[in-house]
Write a protein that holds these residues in place. Structure first.
Motif, PDB file in Angstrom:
ATOM      1  N   GLN A  52      27.032 -42.546 -27.509  1.00 43.75           N
ATOM      2  CA  GLN A  52      26.322 -43.040 -28.275  1.00 43.75           C
ATOM      3  C   GLN A  52      25.558 -44.341 -27.927  1.00 43.75           C
ATOM      4  O   GLN A  52      26.431 -45.177 -27.534  1.00 43.75           O
ATOM      5  N   TYR A 103      22.091 -49.338 -31.161  1.00 45.98           N
ATOM      6  CA  TYR A 103      20.675 -49.445 -31.565  1.00 45.98           C
ATOM      7  C   TYR A 103      20.678 -50.719 -32.331  1.00 45.98           C
ATOM      8  O   TYR A 103      21.500 -51.365 -32.849  1.00 45.98           O
ATOM      9  N   SER A 162      18.732 -52.560 -35.709  1.00 47.22           N
ATOM     10  CA  SER A 162      18.060 -52.039 -37.056  1.00 47.22           C
ATOM     11  C   SER A 162      16.606 -52.109 -37.015  1.00 47.22           C
ATOM     12  O   SER A 162      16.017 -51.044 -37.466  1.00 47.22           O
ATOM     13  N   ALA A 166      14.986 -48.684 -36.229  1.00 52.82           N
ATOM     14  CA  ALA A 166      15.225 -47.557 -37.191  1.00 52.82           C
ATOM     15  C   ALA A 166      13.931 -47.113 -37.744  1.00 52.82           C
ATOM     16  O   ALA A 166      12.953 -47.938 -37.913  1.00 52.82           O
ATOM     17  N   THR A 182      25.710 -46.390 -39.718  1.00 51.64           N
ATOM     18  CA  THR A 182      26.211 -47.666 -39.124  1.00 51.64           C
ATOM     19  C   THR A 182      26.313 -48.858 -39.785  1.00 51.64           C
ATOM     20  O   THR A 182      26.984 -49.931 -39.542  1.00 51.64           O
ATOM     21  N   THR A 227      21.691 -47.524 -42.719  1.00 46.66           N
ATOM     22  CA  THR A 227      21.215 -47.169 -41.457  1.00 46.66           C
ATOM     23  C   THR A 227      22.126 -46.168 -40.712  1.00 46.66           C
ATOM     24  O   THR A 227      23.392 -46.160 -41.034  1.00 46.66           O
ATOM     25  N   TYR A 228      21.783 -44.800 -40.410  1.00 43.10           N
ATOM     26  CA  TYR A 228      22.216 -43.812 -40.002  1.00 43.10           C
ATOM     27  C   TYR A 228      21.735 -43.352 -38.635  1.00 43.10           C
ATOM     28  O   TYR A 228      20.512 -43.395 -38.498  1.00 43.10           O
ATOM     29  N   SER A 229      22.495 -42.844 -37.654  1.00 39.55           N
ATOM     30  CA  SER A 229      22.069 -42.326 -36.492  1.00 39.55           C
ATOM     31  C   SER A 229      22.145 -40.788 -36.257  1.00 39.55           C
ATOM     32  O   SER A 229      23.206 -40.275 -36.502  1.00 39.55           O
ATOM     33  N   ARG A 232      18.739 -41.322 -32.423  1.00 37.44           N
ATOM     34  CA  ARG A 232      17.851 -42.284 -32.978  1.00 37.44           C
ATOM     35  C   ARG A 232      18.384 -42.808 -34.315  1.00 37.44           C
ATOM     36  O   ARG A 232      19.186 -41.920 -34.820  1.00 37.44           O
ATOM     37  N   ASN A 233      17.872 -43.855 -34.799  1.00 38.95           N
ATOM     38  CA  ASN A 233      18.265 -44.374 -35.904  1.00 38.95           C
ATOM     39  C   ASN A 233      17.379 -44.506 -37.084  1.00 38.95           C
ATOM     40  O   ASN A 233      16.116 -44.167 -36.644  1.00 38.95           O
ATOM     41  N   ASP A 239      16.551 -45.667 -41.175  1.00 36.17           N
ATOM     42  CA  ASP A 239      16.869 -46.439 -42.336  1.00 36.17           C
ATOM     43  C   ASP A 239      16.383 -45.443 -43.674  1.00 36.17           C
ATOM     44  O   ASP A 239      15.305 -45.007 -43.795  1.00 36.17           O
TER      45      ASP A 239
END
Length: 623
Positions: free
Chosen positions: A45, A48, A50, A53, A279, A294-296, A300-301, A303
């Protein structure tokens, strides 16, 4: 997947069971998946920021983690059609191998396990690679219910009364008992009219449909030495019983399959995203209000915002990790790793993890009774499995459990030791499952247990579980990279009393092995000493003290890293309403909130906590 296709897949796996080498060759890729994932977890991974996002539409509630508690919450909150609910899970969906109870040890070596490893220990894990014990916990839709031993055990009423007495109103046994019942759909032969069980919930509880004669003899032997036969989820928890499991017709039932799959198609307000790793919790530093995460996924990230609440149900390892990554945790530690501090709280402290001694193996004078991967696992066993019967329905070989009090137990009816009866031993899976999953050194395994692979005699194992350890550990971040695993300091057996309690449990298991019922098998303790304990005789208590520190490992019971209690108690992280102290619109609703030790299993607790949390949230937002 069609039944014929499922049968074909399992036939391929089990076709060569008669020759063990071929069987283990077929299963080795499944075991190796977990090791590959562990080795590459920090590399696959990217990192990233924020600001990179992508913003996606808002939800009312965001639930982080699709384990037992998270699935309950997603089900209950989405009952309100006006609420839009998002359930995020870092791992994938299950496959057919997850569902076969007897393959539990192999599944724990797959990519459905986070594959965390504790930091090196001085007083324990001597027999593990680098003196580091494994810390299995589930990664996927269903969380640890995808990889656990499926045992359903709520704990002792005295455990929950202690919670309430510690400043947690609403968590006494009388308070939480209805929430245990709410989820349960019991199908327990002989207990059909018990007031301690519910029969119309969504989570199946049953006795495994297959029993070996050896397990029946263990039950009889335990009764002969004075242990009552009980329903350990009933009036009393002291005694012996066949295990009650979260299986349905002999097949593993994960939390996701029980609670989400039946409703997902009919609830457009519920969205589920697998392979989506959260994350960070988004928190306004001025108002100290959580407003999203925030998640991946797919490198890709994203929000995503929550108008009401973010609820973290990621478990006792990942929940404190996520909170600390979000700036909620011990201020000195967060400053050291350069994470901006939002709220100074003892996140990650008070880690409670019951340990289990795995080194008590008995050799019998007979054959054909234990679950070795041999002639028992012919094609008819696969057919039996699809009809809800046969040896494949036994969860990892575990058939019975005996709860007892030692001389060190509290006089409140709560056991401090559980003796778990398993048909077979460490060699029953050729060393590919249990040995690999627990990271037992090959040199130790080859010397002590290797000779059993060619021994025709049957074996059984008494796994001695310490239910109320005095020792406490903690969790810290390795660094500010959310893709790096946390540092886990278990501090197993740091308190000498824990060793002495386990020693009493070992002696009681040996006493059961000498009962009149078990004498017919002439069961004897494996007589090959552990290499690092050879200075002692096997009859010496000091040998067993050494063995305990060598072969004890996790009983899959990590609790307490986000401890529940009043804000005045500086050891706590969340209130009795599960709100994070000092942060608005953020709750934790998993076993990390458990304030003390328990006599139960984490899956049953997680279901209960999820149900309780759902009512707390509904009460807040429907007024």
């Amino acid at each position: 997947m069609a039944l014929a296709v499922k049968f074909s897949i399992l036939t391929l796996v089990f076709a060569c069971i008669g020759s063990g080498d071929a069987f283990f060759f077929l299963l080795k890729p499944l075991a190796e998946l977990g090791r590959y994932y562990e080795d590459h977890n920090n590399l696959v991974q990217p990192t990233y920021t924020s600001s990179s996002a992508k913003k996606i539409p808002e939800y009312d509630f965001i639930i982080v983690g699709a384990g037992a508690a998270g699935c309950v919450l997603a089900n209950r909150l989405s009952e309100n059609a006006r609420w839009k609910v998002l359930l995020l899970e870092a791992g994938p969906a299950e496959n057919e191998f997850n569902n076969i109870p007897v393959l539990t040890t192999f599944v724990q070596n797959s990519h459905y396990n986070w594959a965390d490893v504790a930091e090196p220990q001085n007083g324990s894990c001597w027999g593990m690679v680098d003196q580091r014990c494994s810390i299995p916990h589930g990664k996927g839709l269903g969380g640890s219910t995808m990889i656990n031993y499926m045992i359903y055990n709520r704990g002792n009423p005295a455990d929950f009364d202690r919670w309430a007495a510690m400043g947690n109103p609403g968590w006494s046994y009388s308070d939480v008992f209805p929430y245990f019942l709410k989820t349960e759909r019991a199908s327990l032969r002989g207990l059909e009219d018990s007031k301690y069980h519910n029969y119309d919930g969504m989570v199946s509880v049953e006795f495994p449909p297959f029993r070996t004669n050896l397990a029946r003899t263990f039950i009889k032997g335990a009764r002969e030495v004075g242990h009552k036969k009980i329903d350990y989820n009933g009036k009393s928890q002291l005694g012996v019983s066949y295990v009650q499991t979260n299986t349905i017709n002999g097949m593993r039932q994960t939390a996701y399959r029980a609670l989400i799959e039946p409703i997902l198609a009919n609830r457009p307000n519920l969205h589920v995203k697998a392979n989506s790793r959260v994350t960070k919790v988004l928190i306004n530093p001025n108002t100290k209000t959580a407003y999203g995460v925030t998640y991946s996924t797919n490198f890709r990230n994203y929000d995503v915002h929550a108008s009401e609440e973010v609820v973290i149900t990621a478990g006792s390892i990942n929940t404190p990790q996520l909170l600390m990554l979000s700036g909620i945790g011990p201020a000195d530690h967060l400053k050291y790793i350069k994470v901006p501090v939002v709220q100074d709280l003892p996140v990650g402290q008070n880690l409670v993890d019951s340990v289990v001694f795995n080194g008590l193996t008995f050799i019998l004078n007979e054959t054909g009774h234990s679950l070795l991967f041999d002639s028992r696992f012919q094609l008819h066993s696969i057919a039996d499995y699809f009809h809800g019967r046969g040896p494949l329905t036994i969860p990892g070989g575990v058939e019975a459990i005996d709860f007892l009090q030692t001389s060190r137990s509290q006089p409140n009816g709560s056991p401090d030791i559980a003796i778990v009866f398993s048909t077979g031993s460490l060699v029953s899976d050729g060393g590919l499952g249990l040995r690999s999953g627990k990271r037992i050194k090959k040199t130790l395994y080859n010397k002590v247990y290797g000779p059993l692979e060619t021994l025709k005699n049957d074996q059984w194992t008494a796994s001695v579980v310490l239910l109320h350890p005095k020792s406490r550990g903690y969790i810290k971040l390795r660094n500010a990279n959310p893709y790096n695993s946390p540092k886990i300091y278990t501090n197993y057996l740091a308190e000498e009393e824990d060793v002495e309690t386990l020693l009493e449990g070992i002696k009681e298991a040996v006493r059961i092995s000498k009962s009149p019922a078990m004498k017919r098998y002439d069961a004897r303790v494996l007589g090959i000493p552990l290499p690092n304990c050879e200075q002692y005789e096997l009859t010496d208590d000091n040998y067993w003290r050494c063995a305990i520190r060598t072969l004890s490992s996790t009983a899959y019971q990590q609790l307490g890293t986000c401890r529940m209690g009043p804000v005045e108690d500086l050891t706590t992280v969340v209130s009795a309403q599960l709100r994070v102290h000092g942060i608005n619109n953020l709750r934790v609703a998993d076993v990390s909130v458990v304030p003390t030790t328990i006599s139960g299993q984490s899956a049953a607790l997680s279901y209960m906590i999820g149900e309780k949390a759902a009512d707390l949230i509904k009460e807040t937002w429907t007024q």
